[in-house]
Design a protein around this motif. Structure first.
Motif, short mmCIF file in Angstrom:
data_model
loop_
_atom_site.label_atom_id
_atom_site.label_comp_id
_atom_site.label_asym_id
_atom_site.label_seq_id
_atom_site.Cartn_x
_atom_site.Cartn_y
_atom_site.Cartn_z
N ASN A 228 0.47 -0.07 12.77
CA ASN A 228 -0.14 1.13 12.19
C ASN A 228 0.17 2.35 13.07
N ASP A 229 0.12 2.13 14.38
CA ASP A 229 0.47 3.20 15.32
C ASP A 229 1.94 3.59 15.16
N TYR A 230 2.80 2.60 14.94
CA TYR A 230 4.24 2.85 14.75
C TYR A 230 4.49 3.71 13.52
N VAL A 231 3.82 3.36 12.42
CA VAL A 231 3.96 4.15 11.19
C VAL A 231 3.47 5.57 11.41
N ALA A 232 2.33 5.72 12.08
CA ALA A 232 1.78 7.05 12.36
C ALA A 232 2.74 7.88 13.20
N ARG A 233 3.41 7.23 14.16
CA ARG A 233 4.35 7.96 15.01
C ARG A 233 5.60 8.37 14.23
N ILE A 234 6.03 7.52 13.30
CA ILE A 234 7.18 7.88 12.46
C ILE A 234 6.84 9.08 11.59
N VAL A 235 5.68 9.05 10.96
CA VAL A 235 5.25 10.16 10.11
C VAL A 235 5.12 11.44 10.92
N ASP A 236 4.53 11.33 12.11
CA ASP A 236 4.42 12.51 12.99
C ASP A 236 5.80 13.04 13.36
N GLY A 237 6.74 12.13 13.54
CA GLY A 237 8.10 12.53 13.88
C GLY A 237 8.75 13.35 12.79
N THR A 238 8.46 13.00 11.53
CA THR A 238 9.04 13.78 10.42
C THR A 238 8.45 15.19 10.38
N ALA A 253 2.46 7.76 4.43
CA ALA A 253 2.17 6.75 5.45
C ALA A 253 1.49 5.53 4.83
N LEU A 254 0.53 5.77 3.94
CA LEU A 254 -0.14 4.66 3.26
C LEU A 254 0.85 3.86 2.42
N SER A 255 1.75 4.55 1.74
CA SER A 255 2.74 3.87 0.90
C SER A 255 3.66 3.01 1.76
N LEU A 256 4.03 3.51 2.94
CA LEU A 256 4.91 2.75 3.82
C LEU A 256 4.24 1.46 4.29
N VAL A 257 2.96 1.55 4.61
CA VAL A 257 2.23 0.34 5.04
C VAL A 257 2.09 -0.64 3.88
N ARG A 258 1.71 -0.13 2.69
CA ARG A 258 1.54 -1.01 1.53
C ARG A 258 2.84 -1.70 1.15
N ALA A 259 3.93 -0.94 1.13
CA ALA A 259 5.22 -1.52 0.78
C ALA A 259 5.67 -2.53 1.84
#
Length: 322
Positions: A228-238, A253-259
């Motif tokens: 979850n932290d990894y996804v958050a960091r990717i989104v922050d990076g964009t 971010a939610l869609s990336l985790v669900r998928a």
């Protein structure tokens, strides 16, 4: 309750059968078909940006047949009205009541063909049903049922007479991808079977009720806190990228985790790994980015930004698998 390894194995087996079934009519497109089912099983919607004649309609119809569901197709044109999609209430003189006549949106797989050719008002008719799973006509709410998925298409070449999809609507598509032309060997197979292609009817693999159960199961896949932290960091990076004017949303971010959960289950795992996130990041996030005008002029595209963000964002080394 977390998905068990036995459930993950069953989930992956059914997914493989569904993909193989659809591949009978969409040859050589295993990856796109698999992504489409990931979207369906994640309660998402798919945007296909492709030139005509690549099999978009065939994909929607084959997916519906594989789950014993109903497919519908709406050709978006400038004169299309919202009621042509959602349905209308018609007065019945004999009963003295208004009867609701359902539109083509009431199907399991809805193909919104060339969605950018309709007016923004008509495009917005899809917003409620894509997000909430129901339409409201004359103050009455009508659920569309489950499973439900919109596959929208737009032509990336011909832009005359089109309306660009607003960011709010783009954000409601879980993924954006393209089918593309088949490779040489697949083209030969298509030509050899051209006489039978139009008559191909697929046998359902599972009923729609099983798809609903698989959708529920996908939500039980384990996601470690570090992912979850990894996804958050990717989104922050964009959002922090110099070329980006508007980065990925929280919905992205939610869609990336669900998928990622669904992809993990489709791969026979009851837990998500960093590679799941990395493999889906571009198709889930790229279409949500708005680039700076100068970056676009320099030839930068959203996929370039996502690729660089993934390079700059190290994945967690040890993500718990239970």
């Amino acid at each position: 309750m977390t998905m068990t390894s036995e459930q993950a194995t069953w989930f992956a087996g059914v997914c493989d059968q569904l993909v193989e079934n659809v591949e009978q009519v969409l040859l050589g497109k295993n990856h796109v078909i698999r992504l489409s089912f990931v979207v369906l099983l994640s309660r998402g919607h798919l945007l296909l940006e492709d030139v005509p004649g690549t099999g978009k309609t065939s994909l929607a119809r084959a997916m519906a047949e594989s789950i014993a569901g109903v497919a519908s197709r709406v050709q978006f044109t400038p004169d299309l009205l919202p009621g042509d999609i959602t349905g209308v209430s018609i007065y019945d003189q004999r009963s003295g009541n208004f009867d609701f006549h359902k539109g083509p949106i009431f199907a399991n797989i809805v193909l919104a063909d060339e969605i950018n050719r309709a007016s923004p008002k008509t495009q917005s008719a899809l917003l409620e049903v894509m997000e909430e799973g129901h339409v409201t006509v004359d103050g009455v709410t009508h659920p569309v049922g489950a499973p439900f998925m919109v596959i929208a298409t737009q032509n990336p070449v011909e832009q005359a007479g089109t309306y660009r999809l607003p960011e709010a609507q783009l954000d409601r598509f879980m993924m954006k991808t393209s089918i593309g032309y088949p490779d040489h060997q697949s083209t030969i197979r298509i030509l050899e079977g051209s006489d039978q292609a139009q008559a191909t009817e697929l046998t359902p693999v599972v009923p729609a009720s099983t798809i609903a159960e698989m959708t529920r199961l996908a939500t039980t896949v384990h996601v470690d806190a570090s992912l979850n932290d990894y996804v958050a960091r990717i989104v922050d990076g964009t959002r922090q990228a110099a070329e980006v004017r508007l980065g990925a949303s929280v919905r992205g971010a939610l869609s990336l985790v669900r998928a990622s959960k669904t992809l993990a289950a489709a791969s026979g795992r009851s837990f998500v790994i960093p590679d799941d996130v990395k493999s889906l990041a571009d198709t889930v996030l790229a279409h949500r980015l708005i680039l700076d005008a100068e970056a676009e002029f320099d030839g930068v595209n959203p996929s370039n930004v996502i690729a660089q963000v993934l390079i700059d964002t190290p994945p967690p080394r040890d993500a718990a698998a239970a």
